[in-house]
Motif scaffolding. Structure first.
Motif, short mmCIF file in Angstrom:
data_model
loop_
_atom_site.label_atom_id
_atom_site.label_comp_id
_atom_site.label_asym_id
_atom_site.label_seq_id
_atom_site.Cartn_x
_atom_site.Cartn_y
_atom_site.Cartn_z
N VAL A 70 0.72 -0.79 1.00
CA VAL A 70 0.03 -0.07 -0.06
C VAL A 70 1.07 0.68 -0.88
CG1 VAL A 70 -1.57 1.79 -0.63
CG2 VAL A 70 -2.12 0.21 1.23
N ILE A 71 1.13 0.41 -2.18
CA ILE A 71 1.95 1.17 -3.11
C ILE A 71 1.00 1.67 -4.18
CG2 ILE A 71 3.89 1.14 -4.71
CD1 ILE A 71 5.04 -1.21 -3.14
N SER A 72 0.67 2.96 -4.13
CA SER A 72 -0.36 3.50 -5.02
C SER A 72 0.12 4.80 -5.65
CB SER A 72 -1.65 3.76 -4.22
OG SER A 72 -2.66 4.28 -5.05
N ASN A 73 0.05 4.85 -6.98
CA ASN A 73 0.47 6.04 -7.72
C ASN A 73 1.93 6.40 -7.43
OD1 ASN A 73 -2.12 6.22 -8.76
ND2 ASN A 73 -2.80 7.69 -7.21
N VAL A 74 2.77 5.41 -7.36
CA VAL A 74 4.21 5.64 -7.23
C VAL A 74 4.79 5.47 -8.63
CG1 VAL A 74 6.35 4.94 -6.12
CG2 VAL A 74 4.19 4.77 -4.88
N ARG A 75 5.10 6.57 -9.27
CA ARG A 75 5.42 6.56 -10.69
C ARG A 75 6.74 5.86 -11.01
NH1 ARG A 75 0.62 6.77 -12.70
NH2 ARG A 75 -0.53 8.66 -12.15
N TYR A 76 7.66 5.87 -10.05
CA TYR A 76 8.96 5.22 -10.29
C TYR A 76 9.53 4.81 -8.94
CZ TYR A 76 13.68 4.50 -12.19
OH TYR A 76 14.87 3.96 -12.58
N ARG A 129 3.15 -3.04 6.66
CA ARG A 129 2.10 -2.03 6.82
C ARG A 129 2.60 -0.63 6.46
NH1 ARG A 129 2.41 -5.49 10.58
NH2 ARG A 129 3.55 -4.13 12.02
N VAL A 130 3.33 -0.54 5.37
CA VAL A 130 3.83 0.73 4.86
C VAL A 130 2.85 1.28 3.83
CG1 VAL A 130 5.63 1.77 3.43
CG2 VAL A 130 6.25 0.29 5.34
N ILE A 176 -7.64 -2.90 4.51
CA ILE A 176 -7.47 -1.45 4.41
C ILE A 176 -6.42 -0.99 5.41
CG2 ILE A 176 -8.59 0.79 4.84
CD1 ILE A 176 -11.16 -0.37 3.73
N LEU A 177 -5.51 -0.16 4.95
CA LEU A 177 -4.58 0.52 5.85
C LEU A 177 -5.10 1.94 6.08
CD1 LEU A 177 -0.94 -0.42 4.78
CD2 LEU A 177 -2.35 -1.41 6.57
N LYS A 178 -5.12 2.36 7.32
CA LYS A 178 -5.63 3.68 7.68
C LYS A 178 -4.60 4.43 8.49
CE LYS A 178 -9.47 6.06 9.98
NZ LYS A 178 -10.76 5.91 10.69
N LEU A 219 -6.48 9.14 6.02
CA LEU A 219 -6.12 8.47 4.78
C LEU A 219 -6.44 6.98 4.90
CD1 LEU A 219 -4.71 8.61 1.96
CD2 LEU A 219 -2.57 8.09 3.16
N GLU A 220 -7.32 6.48 4.04
CA GLU A 220 -7.68 5.06 4.01
C GLU A 220 -7.44 4.51 2.62
OE1 GLU A 220 -11.46 3.90 5.60
OE2 GLU A 220 -11.48 5.49 7.11
N LEU A 221 -6.63 3.46 2.52
CA LEU A 221 -6.30 2.88 1.22
C LEU A 221 -6.38 1.36 1.29
CD1 LEU A 221 -3.19 5.08 0.37
CD2 LEU A 221 -5.44 5.25 -0.68
N VAL A 222 -6.81 0.77 0.18
CA VAL A 222 -6.89 -0.68 0.08
C VAL A 222 -5.48 -1.25 -0.10
CG1 VAL A 222 -7.80 -2.62 -1.26
CG2 VAL A 222 -9.19 -0.57 -0.89
#
Length: 721
Positions: free
Chosen positions: A109-115, A124-125, A82-84, A88-91
């Motif tokens: 973490v790359i989450s909901n990046v549409r393009y 650790r970005v 998990i990155l915190k 904001l905490e994301l897997v």
């Protein structure tokens, strides 16, 4: 126009960059199966366009879901974790995104990046909820470069100082106000202008192989568009609207932040700076530790370190460090502000021009402070630490009296000027100035050198000019009233000496002078000229004595002796100084720098900055030699001819100035606690103390007291006879 390209099921062409293949391997069939099971898709049916970490156990395909791959993709370590960042905490992993021509390092973490296209992502970005994040192969990240065969018209300039762009400079990552000042003010030197472009192009390969960059531990979330962006390490971007062709400089020691609704186009943001709340900047360079917020608009401008701008509009400005402008109803256009300035609400600086074209400009020395609802006509120029009272100044101003108060009388009348106003009525501000700005300087790395002391060589040379001007105007006044000593003088020099003698002997005289050069058409009335003359001389002595005392202390001399004097006289004398981006440099040294750039001795901006550093190392020496020159000017004789009476006069006057600085500071602050109009909003003394604190709580006054006692003692010991 939207174009379209059709392709069959055959794989599209791609090519891995050579520098990303180390410790990487292709996917296994089992990993491909897991990826496809998790609803991931790839333009390459065989997934040959994806490389992952070759270290066993460092790639978990279960951490990628519902993502579309295209071009090439090179992934670093992806292990469950998990990155915190704040709340904001994301897997760790890649989810609900579309990525192509992307290289990541470890634990991202790359989450909901549409393009997401053509980016290198550090360790650790976090990239979360981003509509579009892309980079072209000709991206410049806000720098004034050209790529490939681009025409000169594609180059991005920043039109500082004048709306006609004829003072424009090229932006680059390491640009500081000192660079922009030299570039914008020496326009007649065509060879220098050409060389400065060459310096800026150093390191630019012009190859069309550019990719976007997000460095380690940066966090970008809830953002609409990032295009051609270079984001520094530990930067935090949340809710930004549009970031295009920019560099955000940031580090673990100086974290930069961009907030909600911000729009940045064609510019460079300095380390440790914060931009929030619908602020807009276009064609800009923002220095270190700056704040831009609350809908501020910064266009075609360079903003120096440690500045705060909110709500207002700034257009075509070169602004040195420590600029304050906080009000929605103020704007600043076509100026060179030389630092430590404060623009009040309603100030509309740049609203009036003196020609049919918007090509006027205003230059203001350090400490410029216009009052509420002030406006000025271009062109105007102000000496250092000029305080301007509220008014609509309809004619051009040339205020050559530093530390003065300028007041508006009427449109068709002379303006009123009280020279040396700060010394006569506001010594607290002078004493506190250096302390205040040093405390506000949060920069970890200080590339731009900043002189925060009001009593520095740039201001002192203006004081000398003002003293000479007062003598000249007094001469004219005495001739007008038929003063015998002046009327009997046989030459211009004797007339001026008679006027000088009059100012010395008639310390209580009360008259006004007229300076026709201070305002176009109607001139200015000069109030309290005798007191101003006296205060200017005192402050010159104070500067000179303090410089000599500091020199003796730093070099281990217990007393200012003939031997020390002879050593000091070997130091080069520079009697003209320039404020270069906040650093005070001898004018001749600036000339020498320009010559070194033109003849090829200096070939990079790093070498230019090293030259500034060398000037700082010798600053105390140059300043001390200038101090001797000032004393010789004041007493009209060589320093070797000074007798014990002159030195005693210097010690006495300087002790008075030093003590007055402390006493006036105490008096100014005490009024805040004893003034009945200040106290009337409080029910009792206890409530007032709870809200305001006490006089004893002021750290600055404690420091000033200790410094004053120490200086007065050093003064008597080192310069005493």
């Amino acid at each position: 126009m939207v174009s379209i390209s059709y392709f069959e099921n055959s794989n599209l062409k791609f090519e891995f960059p050579n520098d990303v293949k180390e410790n990487k391997r292709p996917l296994t069939k089992e990993e491909i199966s897991i990826l496809e099971k998790n609803l991931n898709k790839n333009e390459q049916a065989d997934w040959s366009n994806v490389l992952v970490s070759s270290i066993p156990g460092e790639f978990d395909p279960e951490l990628i879901h519902n993502t579309h791959f295209s071009g090439f993709v090179v992934l670093g370590r992806l292990k469950k974790g998990i990155l915190k960042y704040h709340d904001l905490e994301l897997v760790i992993g890649i989810y609900n995104s579309s990525i192509g021509d992307v290289v990541t390092k470890d634990d991202v973490v790359i989450s909901n990046v549409r393009y997401l296209r053509n980016y290198r992502i550090g360790n650790r970005v976090i990239l979360f909820n981003i509509q579009e994040m892309s980079c072209t192969n000709h991206a410049k990240f806000g720098n004034g470069w050209l790529k490939g065969e681009e025409p000169e018209s594609h180059r991005v300039w920043i039109g500082v100082g004048n709306e006609n762009d004829n003072r424009a400079v090229l932006p680059f990552e390491s640009l500081i106000p000192a660079d922009a000042y030299i570039w914008s003010r020496r326009r007649a030197d065509k060879k220098l202008m050409e060389r400065l472009v060459e310096l800026t192009e150093q390191g630019n390969t012009k190859k069309l192989d550019t990719y976007g960059i997000v460095e380690d531990e940066a966090v970008i979330k809830n953002t609409t568009l990032l295009k051609d962006a270079k984001i520094g390490s530990c930067a935090y971007i949340k809710g930004a609207f549009k970031l295009k062709n920019i560099t955000v400089l940031s580090s673990a020691e100086e974290e930069s932040q961009i907030g909600e609704g911000v729009e940045l186009v064609n510019g460079i943001m300095g380390y440790g700076s914060h931009i929030f709340y619908q602020a807009v900047a276009v064609r800009f360079v923002i220095g270190r530790n700056c704040q831009l917020k609350y809908g501020a608009r910064l266009l075609n401008s360079i903003l120096g370190d440690n500045s705060t701008v909110s709500c207002c509009e700034l257009l075509n400005n070169l602004i040195f460090p420590f600029h304050e402008q906080h009000h929605n109803s103020s704007f600043l256009i076509a100026t060179t502000m030389m630092g430590q300035s404060n623009i009040a609400a309603g100030a509309t600086i740049g609203s009036n021009h003196n020609s049919r074209s918007p090509d006027g400009e205003i230059i203001a020395g350090r400490g410029f402070w216009p009052g509420l609802c002030s406006d000025f006509k271009h062109n105007s120029k102000f000496a250092s630490f000029v305080l301007v009272a509220k008014g609509s100044y309809q004619h051009e101003l040339n205020i050559t009296y530093p530390f003065s108060l300028v007041a508006f009388r009427a449109e068709s009348e002379p303006v009123h000027i009280i020279p040396a106003y700060w010394f006569l009525f506001n010594m607290f501000a002078i004493a506190r100035n250096k302390f205040k700005f040093k405390k506000r300087d949060k920069r970890v790395i200080k590339v731009q050198h900043i002189e925060t002391d009001p009593l520095a060589p740039d201001a002192m040379q203006e004081v000398l000019i003002a003293v000479d001007r007062l003598i000249l105007l007094t001469r004219d006044y005495l001739k007008k009233i038929g003063e015998e000593s002046v009327m009997q003088a046989a030459s211009d020099a004797e007339e001026l000496q008679a006027a000088k003698d009059y100012l010395h002997k008639n310390t209580e005289a009360d008259f006004t002078l007229f300076d026709e050069l201070a305002q176009k058409k109607y001139g200015a009335t000069i109030f309290k000229p005798v007191k101003a003359y006296k205060e200017y001389r005192k402050i010159l002595k104070y500067f000179a004595a303090r410089s000599i005392v500091d020199y003796c202390k730093s070099n281990g001399y217990p007393k200012f002796s003939r031997e020390v004097l002879k050593h000091m006289e070997k130091i080069s004398l520079f009697d003209r100084w320039q404020n270069v981006g906040g650093q005070i440099i001898p004018a001749l040294k600036v000339d020498q720098l320009c010559e070194k750039i033109k003849d090829g001795t200096i070939n990079t901006w790093d070498e230019v900055h090293a030259y500034y550093d060398s000037c700082v190392k010798n600053y105390e020496l140059y300043k001390t030699r200038y101090a001797l020159y000032i004393l010789e000017r004041l007493y009209s004789r060589s320093i070797l001819e000074f007798d014990s009476d002159i030195w005693q006069d210097i010690v006495d006057d300087v002790t008075i100035v030093s003590t007055d600085m402390y006493r006036d500071s105490i008096y100014s602050r005490r009024k805040d606690y004893t003034d009945p109009f200040r106290a009337m909003t409080y029910e009792n003394q206890e409530e007032m103390t709870a809200v305001l604190g006490t006089l004893d709580d002021n750290d600055f006054l404690h420091i000033l007291r200790a410094q004053t006692e120490s200086f007065n003692l050093d003064l008597r010991v080192i310069l005493g006879v």
